[in-house]
Design a protein around this motif. Structure first.
Motif, mmCIF file in Angstrom:
data_model
loop_
_atom_site.group_PDB
_atom_site.id
_atom_site.type_symbol
_atom_site.label_atom_id
_atom_site.label_comp_id
_atom_site.label_asym_id
_atom_site.label_seq_id
_atom_site.Cartn_x
_atom_site.Cartn_y
_atom_site.Cartn_z
ATOM 1 N N MET A 199 8.432 6.299 -7.086
ATOM 2 C CA MET A 199 7.286 5.110 -6.890
ATOM 3 C C MET A 199 6.212 5.563 -6.954
ATOM 4 N N LYS A 200 6.002 6.593 -5.850
ATOM 5 C CA LYS A 200 4.469 7.079 -5.351
ATOM 6 C C LYS A 200 4.010 7.785 -6.436
ATOM 7 N N ASP A 201 4.685 8.424 -7.146
ATOM 8 C CA ASP A 201 4.129 9.226 -8.099
ATOM 9 C C ASP A 201 3.676 8.585 -9.237
ATOM 10 N N VAL A 202 3.849 7.504 -9.600
ATOM 11 C CA VAL A 202 3.458 6.573 -10.713
ATOM 12 C C VAL A 202 1.962 6.294 -10.401
ATOM 13 N N PRO A 203 1.233 6.770 -11.472
ATOM 14 C CA PRO A 203 -0.424 6.442 -11.206
ATOM 15 C C PRO A 203 -0.543 4.919 -10.990
ATOM 16 N N PHE A 204 -1.641 4.843 -10.234
ATOM 17 C CA PHE A 204 -1.952 3.239 -9.953
ATOM 18 C C PHE A 204 -2.958 2.558 -10.997
ATOM 19 N N GLU A 205 -2.773 1.308 -11.282
ATOM 20 C CA GLU A 205 -3.996 0.578 -12.171
ATOM 21 C C GLU A 205 -3.904 -0.464 -11.072
ATOM 22 N N PHE A 206 -5.198 -0.689 -10.206
ATOM 23 C CA PHE A 206 -5.157 -1.668 -9.497
ATOM 24 C C PHE A 206 -6.547 -2.406 -9.399
ATOM 25 N N ASP A 207 -6.474 -3.605 -9.048
ATOM 26 C CA ASP A 207 -7.617 -4.147 -9.016
ATOM 27 C C ASP A 207 -8.333 -4.433 -7.434
ATOM 28 N N GLU A 208 -9.307 -3.932 -7.263
ATOM 29 C CA GLU A 208 -9.841 -3.636 -5.906
ATOM 30 C C GLU A 208 -10.385 -5.102 -5.352
ATOM 31 N N ASN A 209 -10.371 -6.052 -6.294
ATOM 32 C CA ASN A 209 -10.672 -7.238 -5.513
ATOM 33 C C ASN A 209 -9.427 -8.157 -5.495
ATOM 34 N N SER A 210 -8.139 -7.526 -5.535
ATOM 35 C CA SER A 210 -7.095 -8.410 -5.374
ATOM 36 C C SER A 210 -6.941 -8.732 -4.037
ATOM 37 N N PRO A 211 -6.147 -9.646 -3.496
ATOM 38 C CA PRO A 211 -6.046 -10.189 -2.007
ATOM 39 C C PRO A 211 -5.445 -8.864 -1.322
ATOM 40 N N VAL A 212 -4.458 -8.237 -1.832
ATOM 41 C CA VAL A 212 -3.778 -7.046 -1.032
ATOM 42 C C VAL A 212 -4.703 -6.061 -1.163
ATOM 43 N N GLU A 213 -5.556 -5.681 -2.021
ATOM 44 C CA GLU A 213 -6.565 -4.557 -1.970
ATOM 45 C C GLU A 213 -7.452 -4.982 -0.764
ATOM 46 N N ILE A 214 -7.954 -6.185 -0.659
ATOM 47 C CA ILE A 214 -8.994 -6.676 0.298
ATOM 48 C C ILE A 214 -8.475 -6.527 1.676
ATOM 49 N N ALA A 215 -7.191 -6.991 1.886
ATOM 50 C CA ALA A 215 -6.379 -7.083 3.063
ATOM 51 C C ALA A 215 -6.215 -5.636 3.681
ATOM 52 N N ALA A 216 -5.862 -4.838 2.879
ATOM 53 C CA ALA A 216 -5.653 -3.409 3.117
ATOM 54 C C ALA A 216 -6.699 -2.612 3.520
ATOM 55 N N SER A 217 -7.966 -2.887 2.814
ATOM 56 C CA SER A 217 -9.067 -2.276 3.273
ATOM 57 C C SER A 217 -9.781 -2.670 4.724
ATOM 58 N N GLU A 218 -9.240 -4.208 4.941
ATOM 59 C CA GLU A 218 -9.610 -4.518 5.963
ATOM 60 C C GLU A 218 -9.033 -3.930 7.319
ATOM 61 N N TRP A 219 -7.417 -3.774 6.896
ATOM 62 C CA TRP A 219 -6.873 -3.197 8.170
ATOM 63 C C TRP A 219 -7.032 -1.858 8.268
ATOM 64 N N PHE A 220 -7.431 -1.168 7.035
ATOM 65 C CA PHE A 220 -7.759 0.270 7.225
ATOM 66 C C PHE A 220 -8.929 0.327 8.141
ATOM 67 N N ALA A 221 -9.863 -0.461 8.131
ATOM 68 C CA ALA A 221 -10.990 -0.219 8.857
ATOM 69 C C ALA A 221 -10.596 -0.714 10.356
ATOM 70 N N ARG A 222 -10.013 -1.520 10.580
ATOM 71 C CA ARG A 222 -9.439 -2.026 11.751
ATOM 72 C C ARG A 222 -8.843 -1.061 12.345
ATOM 73 N N LEU A 223 -7.938 -0.279 11.778
ATOM 74 C CA LEU A 223 -7.089 0.789 12.403
ATOM 75 C C LEU A 223 -8.060 1.712 12.962
ATOM 76 N N ASP A 224 -9.211 1.889 12.330
ATOM 77 C CA ASP A 224 -10.202 3.170 12.736
ATOM 78 C C ASP A 224 -10.657 2.684 14.237
ATOM 79 N N ARG A 225 -10.957 1.319 14.319
ATOM 80 C CA ARG A 225 -11.527 1.319 15.801
ATOM 81 C C ARG A 225 -10.331 0.758 16.811
ATOM 82 N N GLY A 226 -9.263 0.804 16.338
ATOM 83 C CA GLY A 226 -8.289 0.318 17.163
ATOM 84 C C GLY A 226 -7.873 -1.026 17.127
#
Lengths: 89, 352
Positions: free
Chosen positions: B1-28
């Motif tokens: 599953m992980k080896d399949v190349p991704f086609e993703f829309d960076e504006n999708s809700p999941v992408e946005i949520a992931a990027s937000e969580w990623f940033a929050r993880l950084d600050r705690g």
């Protein structure tokens, strides 16, 4: 707060794992959180993980530890066990 | 599953949520954010995948930019909140290491509990599951007095505590009893017309079709036919006391059960307890070796298809009864495929 699925069974745990060699810190993580974990030594060799300290859901703590490293976290939701692996490039 | 190349829309809700969580993880994360993060992760497997991908993208970016990352988690404000009830199995493990640690004295509580072994829910992942019950985790129950019953797969136990005695019925299968001391209230297991009585003792009972098998690991137990059994007139059979290093076999097929006591050595005791969960805690162990450890304990055996898999060097902290979780992780993170062969064998091979 209502939590969903398996997350409901996961609880936050106090832990304090300093930054360091992943081979050692991941083991220390398992000891302190009392979760099951497996990782292959070749993947984590030479990787330095981040410090984590506080009360955390174990998965969150693990993700903080490997953030910014080539390592990734896998959570097996049926039995609550973890794997850490290196993404193949 | 992980080896399949991704086609993703960076504006999708999941992408946005992931990027937000990623940033929050950084600050705690605050306690509340953690709850929400865990909730979000659990909601959809895609969420985990996406955050994992962020992880690896970030790593690449980081390398290019030559930024040195520092990511100290912030101290949680709930640090002084009451500690969680710890999984007793880990605590037990610690106690097992100090074998002769003191047993807890228990408060006297009157209650009646019933529990029956229940099979695990159907779960996705492993293709074909003819032996789900055989893969179930070993159950451990702590009773109101602090006594602990570990039940092997398929065991059925019924508990009936009263003010005068602590009575347990082993209806089916095999169980280990670690009894809290209470001289005023005997602990009694009734199994197929045989009573096994203990005060502050650890012992195992296995009920088979025609036989009850009892061994003692700590203290002394008394074995006798139940008074309630019609074929056993009171006093006709004298009580048998069983000590550490002894085994009692009771032939329950006959009208008047006979208790046979024999010696049992450490190796036999160990073998008899292999079904009990052991923590497979290794700094370094080869996959071939840890598979052997799992196989020693479980009815379902794992077979490695390829000798090259045997020499993969792992670090493991895993309970011996969680072969299912282990195999699933081998599939999802270690590039392997699992396949049932018959009802008691799982073949692990490199994913094609």
């Amino acid at each position: 707060m209502v939590m969903l699925g398996c997350a409901a069974e996961k609880e936050r745990v106090s832990l304090d794992v300093p930054a360091g060699d992943a081979v050692k810190t991941l083991k220390e993580f398992a000891r302190q959180t009392e979760v099951e974990i497996v990782y292959d030594l070749q993947s984590v060799n030479g990787v330095r993980t981040n410090a984590v300290s506080g009360r955390y859901d174990p998965e969150v703590a693990l993700r903080i530890m490997v953030r910014g490293t080539p390592l990734q976290v896998d959570y097996e939701r049926e039995t609550g066990a973890y794997a850490v692996f290196r993404e193949k490039s | 599953m992980k080896d399949v190349p991704f086609e993703f829309d960076e504006n999708s809700p999941v992408e946005i949520a992931a990027s937000e969580w990623f940033a929050r993880l950084d600050r705690g994360l605050t306690a509340d954010e953690q709850d929400r993060y865990v909730e979000w992760l659990a909601k959809d497997p895609l969420h985990r995948e996406t955050i994992n991908r962020y992880q690896s993208d970030w790593e690449n970016f980081d390398r290019l930019a030559g930024i040195h990352l520092k990511s100290h988690a912030r101290i949680d404000p709930d640090l002084l909140a009451p500690a969680r009830e710890q999984g007793s199995r880990w605590a037990r493990w610690g106690r097992n290491l100090a074998i002769f640690g003191p047993l807890p004295f228990a408060a006297i509580v009157v209650l009646t509990l019933f529990f029956v072994f229940s099979g695990p829910e159907e779960s996705a992942g492993l293709k074909l599951q003819p032996a789900t019950e055989l893969l179930a985790r070993i159950e451990q129950k702590t009773l109101a007095d602090g006594s602990i019953i570990e039940m092997n797969r398929g065991a059925e136990v019924e508990v009936a505590y009263s003010a005068a005695e602590r009575r347990v019925f082993l209806k089916k299968g095999e169980a280990n009893f670690d009894v809290a001391k209470d001289p005023d209230r005997p602990f009694l297991v009734n199994v197929a017309g045989v009573d096994v009585q203990a005060v502050g003792t650890i012992f195992s009972i296995r009920l088979q079709e025609d036989e009850v098998d009892v061994i003692v690991t700590e203290g002394v137990v008394k074995v006798k036919p139940s008074n309630s059994a019609p074929a056993a007139p009171r006093g006709a059979v004298s009580d048998t006391f069983l000590q550490v290093g002894q085994r009692a076999k009771v032939d329950i097929g006959s009208a008047a059960p006979v208790i046979n006591v024999s010696a049992i050595d450490d190796r036999e005791v160990q073998e008899r307890h292999l079904w009990k969960p052991r923590l497979l805690d290794y700094d370094k162990i080869l996959l071939g070796e840890i598979v052997k450890e799992f196989n020693r304990s479980n009815p379902v055996k794992v077979v490695l298809s390829d000798p090259s898999l045997e020499t993969i060097s792992l670090s493991s902290t895993f309970w011996s009864d969680n072969v299912e979780g282990f195999v699933r992780l081998m599939e999802s993170s270690f590039g392997m495929e699992a396949e049932w062969r018959g009802s008691r064998e799982i073949l692990l091979r490199k994913a094609r």
